[in-house]
Design an enzyme around this catalytic site. Sequence first.
Site, PDB file in Angstrom:
ATOM      1  N   TYR A 134      36.611  46.892  37.320  1.00 41.45           N
ATOM      2  CA  TYR A 134      37.136  46.770  38.696  1.00 41.45           C
ATOM      3  C   TYR A 134      37.523  45.321  38.997  1.00 41.45           C
ATOM      4  O   TYR A 134      38.629  45.043  39.492  1.00 41.45           O
ATOM      5  CB  TYR A 134      36.065  47.254  39.665  1.00 41.45           C
ATOM      6  CG  TYR A 134      36.427  47.194  41.131  1.00 41.45           C
ATOM      7  CD1 TYR A 134      37.246  48.157  41.707  1.00 41.45           C
ATOM      8  CD2 TYR A 134      35.921  46.190  41.959  1.00 41.45           C
ATOM      9  CE1 TYR A 134      37.547  48.120  43.064  1.00 41.45           C
ATOM     10  CE2 TYR A 134      36.225  46.137  43.307  1.00 41.45           C
ATOM     11  CZ  TYR A 134      37.031  47.109  43.863  1.00 41.45           C
ATOM     12  OH  TYR A 134      37.336  47.061  45.198  1.00 41.45           O
ATOM     13  N   SER A 194      39.038  42.035  46.480  1.00 46.64           N
ATOM     14  CA  SER A 194      37.606  42.339  46.571  1.00 46.64           C
ATOM     15  C   SER A 194      36.833  41.035  46.428  1.00 46.64           C
ATOM     16  O   SER A 194      37.231  40.139  45.673  1.00 46.64           O
ATOM     17  CB  SER A 194      37.185  43.290  45.457  1.00 46.64           C
ATOM     18  OG  SER A 194      35.774  43.325  45.360  1.00 46.64           O
TER      19      SER A 194
HETATM   20  P1  NDP Z   1      38.318  54.723  50.356  1.00 42.26           P
HETATM   21  O1  NDP Z   1      37.935  55.408  49.094  1.00 42.26           O
HETATM   22  O2  NDP Z   1      37.538  54.953  51.585  1.00 42.26           O
HETATM   23  O3  NDP Z   1      39.867  55.009  50.668  1.00 42.26           O
HETATM   24  C1  NDP Z   1      40.798  54.824  49.625  1.00 42.26           C
HETATM   25  C2  NDP Z   1      42.193  54.973  50.147  1.00 42.26           C
HETATM   26  O4  NDP Z   1      43.093  54.723  49.064  1.00 42.26           O
HETATM   27  C3  NDP Z   1      42.482  56.378  50.632  1.00 42.26           C
HETATM   28  O5  NDP Z   1      43.421  56.308  51.663  1.00 42.26           O
HETATM   29  C4  NDP Z   1      43.063  57.039  49.387  1.00 42.26           C
HETATM   30  O6  NDP Z   1      43.951  58.116  49.653  1.00 42.26           O
HETATM   31  C5  NDP Z   1      43.855  55.881  48.820  1.00 42.26           C
HETATM   32  N1  NDP Z   1      44.100  56.039  47.394  1.00 42.26           N
HETATM   33  C6  NDP Z   1      43.191  56.093  46.389  1.00 42.26           C
HETATM   34  N2  NDP Z   1      43.816  56.282  45.210  1.00 42.26           N
HETATM   35  C7  NDP Z   1      45.144  56.352  45.497  1.00 42.26           C
HETATM   36  C8  NDP Z   1      46.304  56.566  44.720  1.00 42.26           C
HETATM   37  N3  NDP Z   1      46.241  56.768  43.388  1.00 42.26           N
HETATM   38  N4  NDP Z   1      47.504  56.580  45.344  1.00 42.26           N
HETATM   39  C9  NDP Z   1      47.586  56.403  46.689  1.00 42.26           C
HETATM   40  N5  NDP Z   1      46.535  56.219  47.476  1.00 42.26           N
HETATM   41  C10 NDP Z   1      45.316  56.195  46.880  1.00 42.26           C
HETATM   42  O7  NDP Z   1      38.315  53.153  49.987  1.00 42.26           O
HETATM   43  P2  NDP Z   1      38.138  51.857  50.902  1.00 42.26           P
HETATM   44  O8  NDP Z   1      38.782  52.052  52.203  1.00 42.26           O
HETATM   45  O9  NDP Z   1      36.727  51.434  50.828  1.00 42.26           O
HETATM   46  O10 NDP Z   1      38.956  50.791  50.029  1.00 42.26           O
HETATM   47  C11 NDP Z   1      40.255  50.323  50.403  1.00 42.26           C
HETATM   48  C12 NDP Z   1      40.579  49.100  49.558  1.00 42.26           C
HETATM   49  O11 NDP Z   1      39.589  48.098  49.775  1.00 42.26           O
HETATM   50  C13 NDP Z   1      40.568  49.399  48.052  1.00 42.26           C
HETATM   51  O12 NDP Z   1      41.589  48.660  47.428  1.00 42.26           O
HETATM   52  C14 NDP Z   1      39.201  48.880  47.622  1.00 42.26           C
HETATM   53  O13 NDP Z   1      39.190  48.512  46.269  1.00 42.26           O
HETATM   54  C15 NDP Z   1      39.037  47.688  48.542  1.00 42.26           C
HETATM   55  N6  NDP Z   1      37.651  47.250  48.734  1.00 42.26           N
HETATM   56  C16 NDP Z   1      36.711  48.075  49.294  1.00 42.26           C
HETATM   57  C17 NDP Z   1      35.423  47.635  49.469  1.00 42.26           C
HETATM   58  C18 NDP Z   1      34.353  48.479  50.061  1.00 42.26           C
HETATM   59  O14 NDP Z   1      33.179  48.067  50.020  1.00 42.26           O
HETATM   60  N7  NDP Z   1      34.665  49.628  50.659  1.00 42.26           N
HETATM   61  C19 NDP Z   1      35.020  46.267  49.053  1.00 42.26           C
HETATM   62  C20 NDP Z   1      36.094  45.482  48.489  1.00 42.26           C
HETATM   63  C21 NDP Z   1      37.359  45.968  48.344  1.00 42.26           C
HETATM   64  P3  NDP Z   1      43.397  59.653  49.813  1.00 42.26           P
HETATM   65  O15 NDP Z   1      42.673  59.663  51.134  1.00 42.26           O
HETATM   66  O16 NDP Z   1      44.611  60.507  49.816  1.00 42.26           O
HETATM   67  O17 NDP Z   1      42.485  59.890  48.663  1.00 42.26           O
END
Ligand code: NDP
Length: 246
Positions: A155, A141
């Site tokens: 976070y 991030s």
């Molecule tokens: P979303 O919430 O849109 O998607 C999260 C994804 O992670 C989903 O596929 C979800 O699965 C999966 N997930 C969450 N918890 C678990 C778990 N315990 N085990 C397995 N899978 C899990 O998030 P983003 O796409 O925005 O984020 C993706 C990555 O990017 C993360 O690591 C986030 O911290 C990072 N990030 C995001 C930013 C943003 O602004 N969006 C900025 C900086 C970093 P399911 O669909 O089954 O719930």
Amino acid sequence: MAELEGKTALVTGGSRGIGAAIALRLARDGADVALTYVSAADRAAAVVAEIERRGRRALAIRADSADPGAVTAAVERTAAELGGLDILVNNAGIAPYGPLEDARLEDLDRALAIHVRAAFAAAQAAARHLPPGGRIISIGSSLVERVPDPGWTLYATSKAALVGLTRGLARDLGPRGITAVLVHPGSTDTDMNPADAPEAEAERRHTALGRYADPGDVAATVAHLAGPGGAYVTGASILVDGGVAA
Ligand code: NDP
């Protein structure tokens, strides 16, 4: 020939958002792709169907990243069912946010489990399969580089550990020709951080470009690093943040 033709990838948290965009982009570039999810089975199935529609093999695996055994099993299943593993993308994540005084140690433990313990376990398991030219790409991030607002201590703490993980992996696996890289997205329009939420305007103002990233912006960088363009990039953290840290 597509750059990732013949390669196999595993993307954790590939059912939605950035992970789904990465899975689809790697498939577009020629890879067969496995993805994990924890609850959104329907969304995971839709990503798999789209990848198969593009003529690549795909696999959705339910694996809670809070459980390192499930993550390790996902690595093993990917290698067994797709015939190897060339690219691991540690993407699954959560976004704990709020006043410091309200954060509980259980919340910290959960963030560390999903962001760090899972990435470590996946990398260790993947290392047994990755060939020379293999890639471990983790999603951090921009908050690791700069925390522009209060509420993100927990976070940012959990994501910062990926810097050490990536540097260590680069040294451990470099002699085998395997690279490890960390990609730091900034504000990216997903369910986690919708660009039309009331607080989004403040995030937008932190950027130099004046806009949120599309998940495809992050996926493009990951695809570059996964392909030939990433051959000499290892141990590094790459910001895809629209200039938030500038
Ligand atoms: P979303 O919430 O849109 O998607 C999260 C994804 O992670 C989903 O596929 C979800 O699965 C999966 N997930 C969450 N918890 C678990 C778990 N315990 N085990 C397995 N899978 C899990 O998030 P983003 O796409 O925005 O984020 C993706 C990555 O990017 C993360 O690591 C986030 O911290 C990072 N990030 C995001 C930013 C943003 O602004 N969006 C900025 C900086 C970093 P399911 O669909 O089954 O719930």
